[in-house]
Design an enzyme around this catalytic site. Structure first.
Site, PDB file in Angstrom:
ATOM      1  N   TRP A 170       0.871  -1.147  -0.117  1.00 50.71           N
ATOM      2  CA  TRP A 170      -0.023  -0.092  -0.018  1.00 50.71           C
ATOM      3  C   TRP A 170       0.917   1.369  -0.051  1.00 50.71           C
ATOM      4  CZ3 TRP A 170      -4.167  -1.337  -1.669  1.00 50.71           C
ATOM      5  CH2 TRP A 170      -4.694  -2.524  -1.557  1.00 50.71           C
TER       6      TRP A 170
ATOM      7  N   ASP B 257      -1.295   6.853   6.259  1.00 49.69           N
ATOM      8  CA  ASP B 257      -2.332   5.817   5.899  1.00 49.69           C
ATOM      9  C   ASP B 257      -2.494   4.884   7.255  1.00 49.69           C
ATOM     10  OD1 ASP B 257      -3.762   4.041   5.369  1.00 49.69           O
ATOM     11  OD2 ASP B 257      -2.691   3.527   3.249  1.00 49.69           O
TER      12      ASP B 257
ATOM     13  N   LYS C 214     -11.137  -1.997   8.616  1.00 47.71           N
ATOM     14  CA  LYS C 214     -10.476  -2.921   9.469  1.00 47.71           C
ATOM     15  C   LYS C 214     -11.081  -2.589  10.849  1.00 47.71           C
ATOM     16  CE  LYS C 214      -7.603  -3.088   5.924  1.00 47.71           C
ATOM     17  NZ  LYS C 214      -7.773  -4.390   4.945  1.00 47.71           N
TER      18      LYS C 214
END
Length: 355
Positions: free
Chosen positions: A100, A167, A191
């Site tokens: 990511w 992030d 999440k």
């Protein structure tokens, strides 16, 4: 009973599912489903306001920061961050710690100059780089706090004299952070916050509107702030379920309490991985994630057999990402210690059968 170790969309508390299911049929006695209610109704405006208030309270968000609930996941933020924070002709600094992070770097490079200050790609992202220098003339420094695929986590906030951007998709609300250390934080909901569909953005207001860029309105944070996250139709159901989940977290005692539970869960599982001769962890010990535990069998021939045993024991979502192989146990906030203990029991049973 099933225990969900999926990386996302992931486990949420049962009481949240129950309340959300009732709202699908009849939201707040309106006679309408939460799936059909107008986002301009006073009932949903109250949901949006409470969700923002809970985020501000649980994370101790200081004044001078705006909280947004957007769409498009972290992948959209990979572009929105440089569009809103990287001036024309300027540069940004990034830390490369996994899939990511590298995707964020790729998108930022399409918008401006990017300096990658360090990378752990040389060992397939098994560690967090240390002792790197962040250029002081960069507009911001971006890092990914938890690496869902490779099972590493940044526990110490990087020191930087420039605005810090993170992030936090897979560890937001799992441990205490000092929001004032950051210029911008973003996180996909799926999440620890709620179901897929909403993206949390916390941004320091004074950083915005200074790039010299003319942005499409939908990619500009400022119109979203002015409209209270309702510039366009928001992800109504995802925001609502996030509100329920944030209530659950507050009722548990907040981030401080859940952090201690997460430490115990991670320690319990890593202790078994290190003790059991049939398994081994893939990330270096000092950088092991509390959210995503990655491990493999010492003998690859055992991999399929252990997954079969896990399935028989109701342990779901353990197959590792193809980039790492083996297994990945995502132990987010809503996964109880009993779920971790069930996995440890299965590992010990597998050891007895195969030693």
């Amino acid at each position: 009973m099933k225990h969900n170790f999926g990386a996302g969309p992931c486990i949420l508390p049962q009481e949240v599912f129950q309340e959300a299911s009732q709202a699908v049929l009849n939201f707040n006695d309106t006679g309408l489903s939460i799936l059909e209610i107008s986002h301009r109704s006073k009932e949903f405006e109250a949901v949006m306001a409470e969700t923002e208030r809970l985020v501000r309270e649980l994370l101790s968000v200081p004044t001078g920061y705006s909280i947004l609930f957007l769409q498009g996941g972290a992948s959209t933020q990979f572009a929105m961050v440089p569009l809103n924070l990287l001036p024309e002709g300027g540069k940004a600094a990034y830390l490369d710690t996994g899939t990511w992070a590298s995707k964020a770097i790729k998108e930022a490079k399409k918008i401006g100059d990017v300096t990658v200050v360090a990378s752990s790609a040389d060992t397939n992202y098994t560690y967090i780089p240390k002792n790197y220098d962040v250029p002081t003339d960069a507009a911001y420094f971006h890092y990914t706090s938890n690496n869902t695929i490779f099972g590493t986590e940044v526990f110490e906030t990087p020191q930087s004299s420039i605005p810090l951007v993170s992030d936090m998709s897979s560890d937001i609300l799992s441990r205490k952070i000092n929001v004032a250390d950051y210029g911008l934080i973003y996180a996909g909901a799926q999440k620890n916050m709620g179901p897929a569909g909403a993206t949390l953005v916390i941004v320091k207001d004074e950083l915005l509107g200074k790039t010299g860029r003319t942005l499409s309105t939908i990619f500009d944070y400022q119109p979203h702030i002015a409209a209270g996250s309702m510039y366009n139709t928001p992800p109504v159901f995802s925001v609502y379920v996030s509100m329920l989940n944030l209530r659950w977290l507050k009722n548990k005692g907040g981030v401080e309490v859940i952090e201690q539970e997460n430490i115990i869960k991670a320690r319990t599982l890593y202790d078994e991985i290190d003790r059991n001769p049939l398994f081994k962890g893939t990330a270096v010990k000092e950088d092991r994630s509390r959210m995503n535990v990655t491990f493999v069998t010492e003998d690859k021939a055992h991999e399929a057999a252990f997954l079969d045993l896990a399935k028989e024991r109701g342990l779901i979502g353990l197959k590792g990402h193809r980039s790492v192989g083996g297994f990945r146990a995502s132990i987010y906030n809503a996964l109880s210690i009993s779920g971790v203990n069930a996995l440890v029991d299965a590992m010990q049973e597998f050891e007895e059968k195969n030693s």
